[in-house]
Design an enzyme around this catalytic site. Structure first.
Site, short mmCIF file in Angstrom:
data_model
loop_
_atom_site.label_atom_id
_atom_site.label_comp_id
_atom_site.label_asym_id
_atom_site.label_seq_id
_atom_site.Cartn_x
_atom_site.Cartn_y
_atom_site.Cartn_z
N HIS A 2 49.89 70.54 0.32
CA HIS A 2 48.69 69.76 -0.01
C HIS A 2 47.77 70.58 -0.91
CE1 HIS A 2 45.20 67.04 0.94
NE2 HIS A 2 44.54 68.17 0.70
N GLU A 3 47.54 71.83 -0.54
CA GLU A 3 46.66 72.67 -1.34
C GLU A 3 47.27 73.01 -2.70
OE1 GLU A 3 43.67 72.96 -0.53
OE2 GLU A 3 43.96 72.11 1.47
#
Length: 440
Positions: A25-26
């Site tokens: 996600h990051e």
């Protein structure tokens, strides 16, 4: 003790899978941020004390102690205030929050990097950076459900007999064990055995279990010719369905009344149940499944206040938890451990169950992060969209450019959101410990 190790393995798989999902996600934020020239000073998985970190170029990459989130630090998240700076120590608490956010943003910009501040990017670039994280979770969910549907297959009722009842009991019977005097089940009397594959009933070739059920239910007290395949040999049997109270079905699904209670009818019954088998699905079945999961999570979020009231009533009262309601990471880990510890199901079903949980987690991360509130990604996206709308109206009205939207002004609301989310998380964790969702 034999089930402890599988339970631990199931929990560990989910923890690692969740950490990887958060990390990716990051990365969904990190890659476009770097492509657009924003200076990223940190990429971290987890919160709390740093367990490990390494600097590569201008970015520090690391892992923190609590793997329940992650973040990247971009310089210049908020624009400077217009006009003269107001001293934070001369204002109220909430104004202090706003000024602290601006000060932190300003201090993150090192001399010579002013042009690389996040707030200076065009709106469309900021949206791409912020939506990149949730989209990464959506891609992961599609990939995981693809593996589940196409690779493992979906459990479906086969035309093979999985079990044979000894007696006839009404569908509404509270007793599940046969007692002396109960009528014998027609299937057992006719000689049907577990493992038999139904070839035909009453001269009709059987292609699905639902088809065989419909024929049996429609012919109570009538002799039916049944052909089964037993160990490669076709065996002819004669079976007479008993008239019994059964749940009403429509397209294989139970029919309920206005209050949600299942309706019953008098129908033919022989007392056999289908064995399930995994059937590989086409790729085209993946995206509708993703859509259904997204809609389900969105429905939970839209009704979250009532859902949390239900959780509280169950946690502090005698009520049971809704198996389709919200659940914490602790609850997810517990469910994963229970799936891994069940001896009665094969390893392939355990693996499929864990993959399904990870897919659901990524869908939850996708939907939850799009909520248009700070500090969530959706809050930054909503702010950028509002800035585009405001600037668009200014151009149409031939007014001066109003400049970037000052999201720092929303810090008091952001704090309230953080407090509410923290409270809900604590309630869910407590409920998952004292009143866990009973799936089995």
């Amino acid at each position: 003790m034999d089930s402890v190790l599988p339970f631990i393995i199931g929990v560990v798989v989910i923890v690692i899978g969740l950490a990887l999902s958060i990390g990716l996600h990051e990365i969904g934020h990190l890659v476009p941020a770097k492509l657009f020239g924003v200076k990223v000073t940190q990429y971290m998985i987890g919160f709390g004390p740093t367990l490990w970190s390494r600097r590569k170029g201008e970015t520090e990459y690391g892992v923190k102690a609590i793997p329940l989130g992650g973040y990247i630090s971009m310089i210049g998240m908020f624009p400077p205030a217009k006009g003269e700076r107001v001293r934070s120590d001369s204002t109220g608490f909430f104004q202090g929050l706003v000024q602290d956010a601006r000060d932190s943003s300003t201090e993150s910009i090192t001399p010579g990097d002013e042009h690389r501040a996040f707030y200076r990017l065009p709106v469309w670039k900021r949206i791409i950076i912020m939506i990149g994280g949730p989209l990464m979770n959506l891609v992961l969910a599609v990939a995981l459900l693809g593996v589940l549907f196409v690779g493992f297959g979906v459990p479906q009722s086969s035309t093979t007999v999985g079990s044979v009842n000894e007696c006839v009991l009404p569908a509404t019977s509270e007793r599940q064990v046969c007692a002396p005097g109960d009528p014998a089940a027609p299937g057992a009397e006719a000689g049907v055995r577990p493992g038999d594959r139904i070839v035909s009933i009453d001269g009709v070739a059987i292609e699905s279990w639902q088809q065989s059920t419909e024929i049996i239910r429609a012919h109570p007290n009538e002799e039916l010719a049944m052909v089964v395949d037993r160990d490669g040999a076709e065996i002819a049997l004669t079976i007479t369905p008993a008239l019994s109270e059964r749940y009403a079905l429509e397209n294989g699904e139970a029919v309920t009344d206005a209050s949600g209670e299942p309706l019953t009818v008098e129908a033919g019954f022989v007392g056999i149940a289908a064995a399930t088998e995994r059937v590989a699905q086409p790729v085209t079945a993946v995206f509708p499944a993703v859509g259904e999961n997204v809609a389900a999570v969105a429905g939970i979020i839209l009704n979250l206040p009532q859902r949390m009231v239900d959780v509280a009533n169950a946690a502090f009262g005698p009520g049971e938890r809704d198996p389709n309601g919200p659940i914490s990471v602790v609850g997810v880990g517990r469910v994963a451990g229970e799936i891994a510890a069940i001896d009665e199901i094969p390893v392939i079903d355990k693996a499929a169950g864990l993959i399904g949980i990870l897919a659901s987690l990524n869908i939850a991360l996708f939907v939850f992060n799009l909520i248009p509130l700070l500090p969530l990604d959706g809050g930054h996206i909503a702010g950028a969209l509002w800035e585009a709308i405001r600037r668009g109206f200014a151009r149409l009205a031939r007014r001066p450019d109003p400049g970037p939207v000052d999201l720092a002004k929303l810090m008091p609301l952001t704090l309230a959101v953080v407090v509410v989310l923290g409270g809900m998380s604590l309630l869910l964790i407590y409920a998952d410990i004292v009143k866990p969702i009973a799936l089995f």
